[in-house]
Design a protein around this motif. Structure first.
Motif, PDB file in Angstrom:
ATOM      1  N   CYS A 128       0.862  -1.188   0.000  1.00 54.34           N
ATOM      2  CA  CYS A 128       0.000   0.000   0.000  1.00 54.34           C
ATOM      3  C   CYS A 128       0.898   1.237   0.000  1.00 54.34           C
ATOM      4  O   CYS A 128       1.650   1.472   0.948  1.00 54.34           O
ATOM      5  N   ILE A 129       0.842   2.022  -1.065  1.00 53.99           N
ATOM      6  CA  ILE A 129       1.696   3.195  -1.185  1.00 53.99           C
ATOM      7  C   ILE A 129       0.989   4.479  -0.776  1.00 53.99           C
ATOM      8  O   ILE A 129       1.640   5.501  -0.546  1.00 53.99           O
ATOM      9  N   ARG A 130      -0.347   4.440  -0.655  1.00 55.67           N
ATOM     10  CA  ARG A 130      -1.083   5.652  -0.288  1.00 55.67           C
ATOM     11  C   ARG A 130      -2.509   5.277   0.054  1.00 55.67           C
ATOM     12  O   ARG A 130      -3.083   4.357  -0.538  1.00 55.67           O
ATOM     13  N   VAL A 131      -3.098   6.007   1.025  1.00 56.81           N
ATOM     14  CA  VAL A 131      -4.508   5.835   1.374  1.00 56.81           C
ATOM     15  C   VAL A 131      -5.163   7.205   1.314  1.00 56.81           C
ATOM     16  O   VAL A 131      -4.884   8.085   2.144  1.00 56.81           O
ATOM     17  N   THR A 132      -6.004   7.422   0.333  1.00 58.27           N
ATOM     18  CA  THR A 132      -6.778   8.659   0.225  1.00 58.27           C
ATOM     19  C   THR A 132      -8.258   8.276   0.241  1.00 58.27           C
ATOM     20  O   THR A 132      -8.706   7.656   1.193  1.00 58.27           O
ATOM     21  N   SER A 133      -8.996   8.610  -0.798  1.00 63.14           N
ATOM     22  CA  SER A 133     -10.383   8.149  -0.891  1.00 63.14           C
ATOM     23  C   SER A 133     -10.466   6.684  -1.270  1.00 63.14           C
ATOM     24  O   SER A 133     -11.531   6.079  -1.200  1.00 63.14           O
ATOM     25  N   SER A 134      -9.335   6.116  -1.675  1.00 63.61           N
ATOM     26  CA  SER A 134      -9.236   4.699  -1.989  1.00 63.61           C
ATOM     27  C   SER A 134      -7.856   4.196  -1.582  1.00 63.61           C
ATOM     28  O   SER A 134      -6.970   4.985  -1.235  1.00 63.61           O
ATOM     29  N   ILE A 135      -7.674   2.882  -1.609  1.00 67.63           N
ATOM     30  CA  ILE A 135      -6.399   2.267  -1.248  1.00 67.63           C
ATOM     31  C   ILE A 135      -5.575   2.102  -2.523  1.00 67.63           C
ATOM     32  O   ILE A 135      -6.013   1.439  -3.469  1.00 67.63           O
ATOM     33  N   HIS A 136      -4.382   2.692  -2.559  1.00 67.34           N
ATOM     34  CA  HIS A 136      -3.513   2.617  -3.722  1.00 67.34           C
ATOM     35  C   HIS A 136      -2.499   1.499  -3.495  1.00 67.34           C
ATOM     36  O   HIS A 136      -1.705   1.554  -2.544  1.00 67.34           O
ATOM     37  N   LEU A 137      -2.518   0.484  -4.367  1.00 71.11           N
ATOM     38  CA  LEU A 137      -1.651  -0.679  -4.242  1.00 71.11           C
ATOM     39  C   LEU A 137      -0.688  -0.744  -5.416  1.00 71.11           C
ATOM     40  O   LEU A 137      -0.998  -0.271  -6.522  1.00 71.11           O
ATOM     41  N   ILE A 138       0.478  -1.338  -5.165  1.00 72.54           N
ATOM     42  CA  ILE A 138       1.464  -1.570  -6.212  1.00 72.54           C
ATOM     43  C   ILE A 138       2.029  -2.969  -6.037  1.00 72.54           C
ATOM     44  O   ILE A 138       2.260  -3.435  -4.918  1.00 72.54           O
ATOM     45  N   ASP A 139       2.225  -3.643  -7.161  1.00 71.85           N
ATOM     46  CA  ASP A 139       2.816  -4.986  -7.166  1.00 71.85           C
ATOM     47  C   ASP A 139       4.333  -4.835  -7.271  1.00 71.85           C
ATOM     48  O   ASP A 139       4.842  -4.328  -8.285  1.00 71.85           O
ATOM     49  N   PRO A 140       5.107  -5.227  -6.257  1.00 73.93           N
ATOM     50  CA  PRO A 140       6.568  -5.028  -6.312  1.00 73.93           C
ATOM     51  C   PRO A 140       7.249  -5.875  -7.376  1.00 73.93           C
ATOM     52  O   PRO A 140       8.428  -5.632  -7.682  1.00 73.93           O
ATOM     53  N   ASN A 141       6.581  -6.840  -7.951  1.00 67.65           N
ATOM     54  CA  ASN A 141       7.198  -7.691  -8.972  1.00 67.65           C
ATOM     55  C   ASN A 141       6.999  -7.167 -10.387  1.00 67.65           C
ATOM     56  O   ASN A 141       7.791  -7.470 -11.282  1.00 67.65           O
ATOM     57  N   THR A 142       5.936  -6.387 -10.607  1.00 64.34           N
ATOM     58  CA  THR A 142       5.620  -5.944 -11.975  1.00 64.34           C
ATOM     59  C   THR A 142       5.370  -4.449 -12.102  1.00 64.34           C
ATOM     60  O   THR A 142       5.157  -3.970 -13.227  1.00 64.34           O
ATOM     61  N   LEU A 143       5.350  -3.712 -10.994  1.00 65.95           N
ATOM     62  CA  LEU A 143       5.019  -2.274 -10.975  1.00 65.95           C
ATOM     63  C   LEU A 143       3.566  -2.011 -11.354  1.00 65.95           C
ATOM     64  O   LEU A 143       3.198  -0.869 -11.632  1.00 65.95           O
ATOM     65  N   GLN A 144       2.728  -3.032 -11.378  1.00 66.49           N
ATOM     66  CA  GLN A 144       1.318  -2.829 -11.695  1.00 66.49           C
ATOM     67  C   GLN A 144       0.629  -2.170 -10.510  1.00 66.49           C
ATOM     68  O   GLN A 144       0.848  -2.544  -9.353  1.00 66.49           O
ATOM     69  N   ILE A 145      -0.194  -1.154 -10.769  1.00 74.25           N
ATOM     70  CA  ILE A 145      -0.877  -0.403  -9.723  1.00 74.25           C
ATOM     71  C   ILE A 145      -2.375  -0.594  -9.857  1.00 74.25           C
ATOM     72  O   ILE A 145      -2.896  -0.889 -10.943  1.00 74.25           O
ATOM     73  N   ALA A 146      -3.059  -0.404  -8.742  1.00 78.57           N
ATOM     74  CA  ALA A 146      -4.521  -0.532  -8.723  1.00 78.57           C
ATOM     75  C   ALA A 146      -5.057   0.269  -7.553  1.00 78.57           C
ATOM     76  O   ALA A 146      -4.335   0.557  -6.589  1.00 78.57           O
ATOM     77  N   GLU A 147      -6.319   0.641  -7.651  1.00 78.10           N
ATOM     78  CA  GLU A 147      -7.020   1.364  -6.586  1.00 78.10           C
ATOM     79  C   GLU A 147      -8.210   0.540  -6.130  1.00 78.10           C
ATOM     80  O   GLU A 147      -8.981   0.048  -6.959  1.00 78.10           O
ATOM     81  N   VAL A 148      -8.330   0.432  -4.803  1.00 83.51           N
ATOM     82  CA  VAL A 148      -9.434  -0.321  -4.204  1.00 83.51           C
ATOM     83  C   VAL A 148     -10.253   0.658  -3.370  1.00 83.51           C
ATOM     84  O   VAL A 148      -9.747   1.216  -2.386  1.00 83.51           O
ATOM     85  N   ASP A 149     -11.497   0.895  -3.761  1.00 87.25           N
ATOM     86  CA  ASP A 149     -12.347   1.803  -2.992  1.00 87.25           C
ATOM     87  C   ASP A 149     -12.967   1.065  -1.814  1.00 87.25           C
ATOM     88  O   ASP A 149     -12.779  -0.150  -1.628  1.00 87.25           O
ATOM     89  N   GLY A 150     -13.717   1.809  -1.027  1.00 91.94           N
ATOM     90  CA  GLY A 150     -14.282   1.230   0.186  1.00 91.94           C
ATOM     91  C   GLY A 150     -15.266   0.107  -0.078  1.00 91.94           C
ATOM     92  O   GLY A 150     -15.240  -0.933   0.592  1.00 91.94           O
ATOM     93  N   ASN A 151     -16.137   0.280  -1.075  1.00 90.55           N
ATOM     94  CA  ASN A 151     -17.131  -0.758  -1.370  1.00 90.55           C
ATOM     95  C   ASN A 151     -16.470  -2.049  -1.824  1.00 90.55           C
ATOM     96  O   ASN A 151     -16.873  -3.149  -1.430  1.00 90.55           O
ATOM     97  N   THR A 152     -15.425  -1.914  -2.655  1.00 91.14           N
ATOM     98  CA  THR A 152     -14.722  -3.113  -3.118  1.00 91.14           C
ATOM     99  C   THR A 152     -14.015  -3.808  -1.971  1.00 91.14           C
ATOM    100  O   THR A 152     -13.979  -5.043  -1.888  1.00 91.14           O
ATOM    101  N   TYR A 153     -13.444  -3.012  -1.062  1.00 92.84           N
ATOM    102  CA  TYR A 153     -12.730  -3.630   0.055  1.00 92.84           C
ATOM    103  C   TYR A 153     -13.671  -4.438   0.942  1.00 92.84           C
ATOM    104  O   TYR A 153     -13.350  -5.557   1.345  1.00 92.84           O
ATOM    105  N   TRP A 154     -14.830  -3.883   1.266  1.00 99.17           N
ATOM    106  CA  TRP A 154     -15.731  -4.596   2.178  1.00 99.17           C
ATOM    107  C   TRP A 154     -16.334  -5.841   1.516  1.00 99.17           C
ATOM    108  O   TRP A 154     -16.750  -6.770   2.208  1.00 99.17           O
TER     109      TRP A 154
END
Length: 514
Positions: A284-310
């Motif tokens: 997790c590189i940042r938490v704002t209105s969503s959770i910002h994730l990065i894959d250390p093996n591929t540099l692929q990034i994604a955002e997970v909002d609150g509804n998706t997380y729950w």
């Protein structure tokens, strides 16, 4: 200052101006020769016969709240007014409106008084038709005495136990980075002004409000700024059977996702596939209105909002205390990394690299760890870096235990390590804090707060939503980087820490407090 008589009268006549050949007449009272006028009286005699200011009070009380610095506008409205402002003049004239129904107001203005005298003087000029159609104009002074009275809102604040709604914000983590970031957002948008009381407790903070609408506004703000979910409940306090009115106390429970910046997480296979077939072990590189994730093996990034997380919850695999210090022994930048079919976005701010690291606590051995990292743009041989040791950790996670052991990295590097004492010494800025009730601050809270300040220095996107103020007690340095390469905040991004006076100004503040 020019002085004037409170009975300065001027006669104005209804008929046309007299010609040069017109003679004088005698006053019907004292016999003094005067020009003809409808009353057939001189100004002195007319003054003794008629007082057009009769019935208008010469001294009036004005109620002022010292806490919020507002004036009472009857029947129950409190307004903010500066001294000698149009708003204050209108408020004072409304006090005299009923008594001035039979006269015509020509002019009104303030007279200077000592700021600490608790007196406001207004010079009024009025006109009224008197005997036989003559119009008499008179100038007089009305004195307004400022009396202290606490408004209802300040009564509730002073009581501290009076509240109708409470917002309970909770996050089940051992670190408070998200709360520190949320505190700065609340200060920037001034969401704390309507609170009756703010209390910090374990794993969260409580906001008390005097109205349910203000609490609902805070909940809406939280849902827009951090990934969370909320529940609402209310308790009946009293009920009037005659008027069929109810008095409730409402409670809003807000739960923030238990993931903070720099946490290592393991996603479920279904969620990882929906995010573009990214790896399950992410940072997790940042938490704002969503959770910002990065894959250390591929540099692929994604955002997970609150509804998706729950819907697909995941937990943190390590806490900041479990991070260990490694030294970079060798590094190899990976270029032209290609993602598989259906992959998501790739970060352009990070560089993928393969590194060989060794624990600083095991320098007497030759045991090294090999891993991939997204910190290739920051690391060099000999640098210190903080990471999580998967190879020697005992982790009980549902998704991690089902993963192929060959796909679990030995070490996940989180961030580059700098000299903390030197960074604190060279920090020439500061943040504001909420005025809240809290227990004694321990050393762990201070460490977590310093880590949050370091995150602001390292992440430009994170500090865009934070007001950063220049610390006048420290000498600013123009350079943006330190000798060891530690990131710093430039002076252009800092605001001046101004202490705003009250609405009445500096001298007005003395008048209200004496």
């Amino acid at each position: 200052m020019q002085r004037f008589s409170p009975f300065q009268n001027v006669m104005e006549y209804m008929q046309a101006p007299p010609s040069s050949s017109q003679g004088n007449i005698l006053c019907c009272t004292c016999g003094v020769p005067i020009p003809p006028n409808p009353a057939n009286m001189c100004v002195s005699c007319l003054r003794t016969q008629v007082d057009i200011s009769e019935g208008i009070p010469k001294q009036v009380s004005v109620h002022f709240c010292r806490q919020c610095e507002r004036y009472l506008q009857p029947p129950g409205t409190w307004v903010q007014c500066a001294l000698e402002s149009r708003e204050l003049l209108a408020l004072c004239l409304k006090k005299l409106k009923s008594s001035m129904a039979k006269v015509r107001l020509i002019d009104a203005g303030f007279l200077w008084t000592e700021p600490h005298s608790k007196r406001i003087k207004i010079k009024l000029t009025i006109q009224k038709e008197v005997m036989n159609g003559a119009i008499l104009q008179q100038v007089f002074v009305v004195e307004f005495v400022i009396q202290a009275q606490m408004c209802e809102d300040c009564h509730r604040v002073e009581a501290k136990d009076f509240w109708k709604a409470v917002v309970q914000v909770r996050q089940k983590t051992v670190h408070k980075k998200t709360f520190y970031y949320l505190e700065q957002l609340i200060l920037k948008h001034k969401l704390h002004q309507n609170t009756v009381r703010i209390k910090e407790i374990h794993e969260g903070i409580d906001f008390y409000y005097a109205s349910k609408q203000h609490a609902q506004k805070m909940v809406d703000f939280l849902q827009c700024t951090v990934p969370c979910r909320s529940k609402t409940s209310q308790r009946l306090i009293s009920h009037d059977v005659h008027s069929n009115t109810y008095n409730y106390k409402s409670t809003f429970s807000v739960e923030i996702v238990p993931v903070c910046k720099d946490n290592v997480v393991c996603l479920s296979p279904r969620l990882a596939q929906s995010l573009g077939n990214m790896g399950q072990v992410c940072v997790c590189i940042r938490v704002t209105s969503s959770i910002h994730l990065i894959d250390p093996n591929t540099l692929q990034i994604a955002e997970v909002d609150g509804n998706t997380y729950w819907r697909h919850p995941f937990n943190s695999l390590c806490s900041p205390r479990q991070l260990e210090e490694f030294i970079v022994m060798d590094i190899d930048i990976i270029r032209d990394q290609r993602l598989g079919a259906g992959a998501g976005l790739k970060s352009n701010k990070h560089t993928l690299a393969e590194v060989w690291v060794q624990k600083t606590s095991e320098m007497d051995s030759n045991h090294q760890y090999h891993c991939r990292t997204f910190l290739g743009h920051l690391l060099n041989i000999g640098d210190l870096v903080l990471g999580f040791d998967f190879a020697n950790a005992n982790i009980n996670d549902e998704f991690l235990n089902k993963m192929n052991p060959h796909h679990v990295p030995d070490v996940v590097l989180i961030k580059k390590s700098y000299d903390r004492m030197k960074r604190m010494k060279n920090r020439v800025w500061k943040l504001r804090e909420l005025d809240r009730e809290r227990d004694a601050t321990d050393t762990d809270d201070e460490r977590q707060y310093n880590e949050f300040l370091e995150d602001l220095e390292e992440d430009e996107m994170l500090r865009k939503n934070v007001n950063i103020f220049r610390d006048v007690s420290k000498i600013p340095v123009e350079s943006d980087t330190d000798d060891d390469g530690a990131p710093r905040i430039s002076l252009a991004e800092m605001l001046e820490d101004l202490s705003l006076d009250d609405a009445t100004g500096g001298e007005g503040a003395d008048m209200m407090t004496d």
